[in-house]
Design an enzyme around this catalytic site. Structure first.
Site, PDB file in Angstrom:
ATOM      1  N   LYS A  11       0.849  -1.181   0.000  1.00 45.88           N
ATOM      2  CA  LYS A  11       0.000   0.000   0.000  1.00 45.88           C
ATOM      3  C   LYS A  11       0.892   1.241   0.000  1.00 45.88           C
ATOM      4  O   LYS A  11       2.047   1.198   0.421  1.00 45.88           O
ATOM      5  CB  LYS A  11      -0.950   0.025   1.196  1.00 45.88           C
ATOM      6  N   ILE A  38       5.962   3.079   0.256  1.00 48.25           N
ATOM      7  CA  ILE A  38       5.241   1.846  -0.030  1.00 48.25           C
ATOM      8  C   ILE A  38       5.611   0.840   1.048  1.00 48.25           C
ATOM      9  O   ILE A  38       6.780   0.693   1.402  1.00 48.25           O
ATOM     10  CB  ILE A  38       5.564   1.321  -1.440  1.00 48.25           C
ATOM     11  N   CYS A  39       4.613   0.180   1.595  1.00 46.52           N
ATOM     12  CA  CYS A  39       4.841  -0.752   2.695  1.00 46.52           C
ATOM     13  C   CYS A  39       3.815  -1.876   2.595  1.00 46.52           C
ATOM     14  O   CYS A  39       2.947  -1.878   1.733  1.00 46.52           O
ATOM     15  CB  CYS A  39       4.739  -0.039   4.045  1.00 46.52           C
ATOM     16  N   LYS A  40       3.924  -2.832   3.490  1.00 44.74           N
ATOM     17  CA  LYS A  40       2.973  -3.929   3.544  1.00 44.74           C
ATOM     18  C   LYS A  40       1.618  -3.429   4.038  1.00 44.74           C
ATOM     19  O   LYS A  40       1.529  -2.461   4.793  1.00 44.74           O
ATOM     20  CB  LYS A  40       3.480  -5.036   4.467  1.00 44.74           C
TER      21      LYS A  40
END
Length: 262
Positions: free
Chosen positions: A104, A115-117
């Protein structure tokens, strides 16, 4: 009606090319000079090609999006295979596609696009002048998700060195924590360093008394045996070490807890 629509527009006029009219009569008047020859009046069998806006010189075929930061127009021509594009005005990234599966996008207050999990609850901005910790809140994970269904348990504290907030999860009696921002060690609360400094001070007093008693008791034998001086030096070094540790624990920075996270 169809025959009338297919008839040439100049059916009543003379053919400018061969001097004959469509009805087969001879040409009574010569063609006027200065006029171009009209093409053949044969009925067209194919419709004209459809209008294409890409072929129009006034229309732009390059897709354009608006920057999410400065609202400037960004051309994404030749960049549609990318997930994000960079604005030429503010130099910030703007997504043009959805994030990859399991990821996400998060926009930092400094306008940095991260942007990361999807299961991440805390992320850090990588910019050197920001280094902000962003709390994303709890994430509800379904039963079919491969991610573990647990949340970090700890205490939010304010670093005593840089005054930034971080999460301390080592809930033990040894309340030392290293700040992820400045990488310096501080104590969560005053109880642990106060107790350690008192213990080191008592040990310092004991070593000083022992060193003094050793020196008084072995003063005369030390005149004959030089090896006794080594024991004196060791006792003095131990006393100095405990004194330094006492000062260290007394001067250790204290980080104040804010609230618990369950």
């Amino acid at each position: 009606m169809a025959d009338g629509e297919r008839s040439p527009l100049l059916s009543e006029q003379h053919d400018r090319n061969n001097g004959f009219s469509p009805g087969g009569g001879s040409c009574d008047r010569p063609p006027k000079p200065g006029f171009a020859a009209f093409p053949s009046s044969s009925v067209p069998t194919e419709p004209p090609p459809p209008y294409s806006p890409q072929g129009s010189p006034d229309s732009s075929s390059a897709p354009i999006i608006s920057c999410r930061v400065c609202q400037s127009a960004i051309s994404v021509e030749g960049k549609t295979h990318q997930h994000v594009v960079k604005c030429g005005i503010c130099n910030e990234a703007t997504p043009i596609k959805n994030a990859p599966v399991g990821k996400k996008y998060v926009r930092c207050p400094c306008n940095c696009l991260l942007i990361c999990k999807v299961t991440s609850q805390r992320i850090a901005c990588p910019r050197p002048y920001c280094k902000r910790i962003i709390n994303l809140g709890p994430v509800h994970i379904g039963r079919d998700s491969p991610e573990p269904q647990h949340q970090p348990v700890g205490i939010r504290v304010i670093c005593g060195h840089c005054s930034n907030t971080f999460l301390w999860t080592e809930l033990t009696d040894r309340t030392l924590a290293r700040c992820p921002h400045c990488r310096k060690v501080s104590s969560i609360g005053r109880r642990y360093p106060r107790r350690r400094s008192l213990l080191c001070f008592l040990l310092f007093l004991a070593l000083v008394a022992s060193a003094a008693g050793l020196m008084v008791g072995t003063w005369t034998p030390a005149q004959q045996s030089r090896g006794i001086y080594v024991s004196w030096v060791l006792m003095i070094l131990l006393a100095l070490f405990t004194m330094i540790r006492t000062i260290y624990w007394r001067c250790l920075k204290i980080s104040d807890p804010i609230s618990n996270i369950t």
